[in-house]
Write an enzyme that holds these catalytic residues in place. Structure first.
Site, PDB file in Angstrom:
ATOM      1  N   SER A  94      42.533  45.603  35.380  1.00  0.00           N
ATOM      2  CA  SER A  94      41.448  44.847  36.028  1.00  0.00           C
ATOM      3  C   SER A  94      42.072  43.768  36.884  1.00  0.00           C
ATOM      4  CB  SER A  94      40.548  44.196  34.973  1.00  0.00           C
ATOM      5  OG  SER A  94      39.727  43.211  35.575  1.00  0.00           O
ATOM      6  N   TYR A 140      39.767  39.442  27.272  1.00  0.00           N
ATOM      7  CA  TYR A 140      39.777  40.569  28.224  1.00  0.00           C
ATOM      8  C   TYR A 140      40.946  40.425  29.209  1.00  0.00           C
ATOM      9  CZ  TYR A 140      37.791  43.910  31.611  1.00  0.00           C
ATOM     10  OH  TYR A 140      37.590  44.976  32.465  1.00  0.00           O
TER      11      TYR A 140
END
Ligand code: NAP
Length: 250
Positions: free
Chosen positions: A149, A162
């Site tokens: 990401s 995350y």
């Protein structure tokens, strides 16, 4: 370059896409099937969704199977890869896509939320990679693509767990790539920005103001990049992280 007998690699092996039942993973599974790969479509709880992806691939003339398992669990790598190997032969393309987020400011993230995100996004991807490498090295061909990401390299308040998992995925990608580069196995990552899936449905569209392209990406746009990194033509691309983010990280 095709396999030594002139047949495409997909004739002698298979692909596994973790979290292939929805969103980016479903688009990746369909894209790889269109390249001729028999595809294992992994899911954790969405059996119907996974069956739908398999049906769509088969309707297009491809081959696929749904495989259930929680990638965060010890032993999942063996079960998932073993099931696909049994049905379709060695897994020569692995896409570590399964991922979750459990957002909160660092002061609020409890041990459970930290562990669930790290166990799924990072440790699960590592165990699958470790288990997949030997057959790839034996075949002198393999493609591992990790779905990271943009948050792995860029601050994102409220996502410490995350972000840590995705930064870990990017670090793992480069190091494993260097370890196996001489063996015909490539290991790369894609780093999507904001992509329109179930995972991002709760986010405010205000975020799009900071995206140069001024729109969210589609799962198909990410899948096209994964398809390239999984191709024979991408043999000299390894250890790379490809941003697919409408310019967010530019
Ligand atoms: P999604 O629509 O929420 O789909 C997640 C998929 O992962 C589902 O197939 C889900 O299966 C599976 N999954 C989740 N936890 C799992 C586990 N423990 N074991 C096995 N499968 C599991 O998510 P997405 O947006 O497509 O995201 C896919 C990947 O892209 C993730 O790694 C995510 O971090 C990354 N990403 C997404 C974006 C974005 O904007 N959407 C941006 C950057 C990176 P079940 O439905 O069966 O639970």
């Amino acid at each position: 370059m095709a396999a030594e007998n002139g047949a495409p690699r997909s004739a002698s092996g298979a692909a596994l896409v973790t979290g292939g039942s929805r969103g980016i993973g479903a688009a990746v599974a369909r894209a790889l099937a269109a390249e001729g790969w028999p595809v294992g479509v992994s899911y954790r709880s969405g059996a119907d969704a996974a069956a739908g992806v398999v049906d769509a691939i088969e309707a297009d003339g491809g081959r696929a199977m749904a495989v259930s398992g929680d990638v965060a669990e010890l032993g999942a790598a063996d079960r998932l890869l073993g099931a696909v190997e049994e049905a379709f032969g060695p897994v020569l393309v692995l896409v570590n896509n399964a991922g979750v987020r459990e957002d909160g400011l660092a002061v609020q993230i409890d041990d459970g939320a930290w562990d669930r995100v790290l166990d799924t996004n990072l440790s699960g991807a590592f165990r699958l990679t470790r288990r997949a490498l030997r057959p790839m090295i034996k075949a002198r061909f393999g493609r591992i693509v990790n779905v990271a990401s943009v948050v792995g390299t860029r601050a994102s308040p409220g996502q410490a767990n995350y972000a840590a998992s995705k930064a870990g995925v990017i670090g793992m990608t480069g190091t494993v790539a260097a370890e196996v580069a001489r063996r015909g196995v490539t290991v790369n990552a894609v780093a999507p920005g904001l992509v329109d899936t179930d995972m991002t449905r709760d986010l405010s569209t205000d975020i799009l103001d900071s995206v140069p392209a001024r729109r969210a990406g589609t799962p198909e746009e990410v899948a096209a990049c994964v398809r390239f990194l999984a191709s024979e033509e991408a043999a000299y691309v390894t250890g790379a992280t490809l941003a697919v983010d409408g310019g967010l990280s530019a």
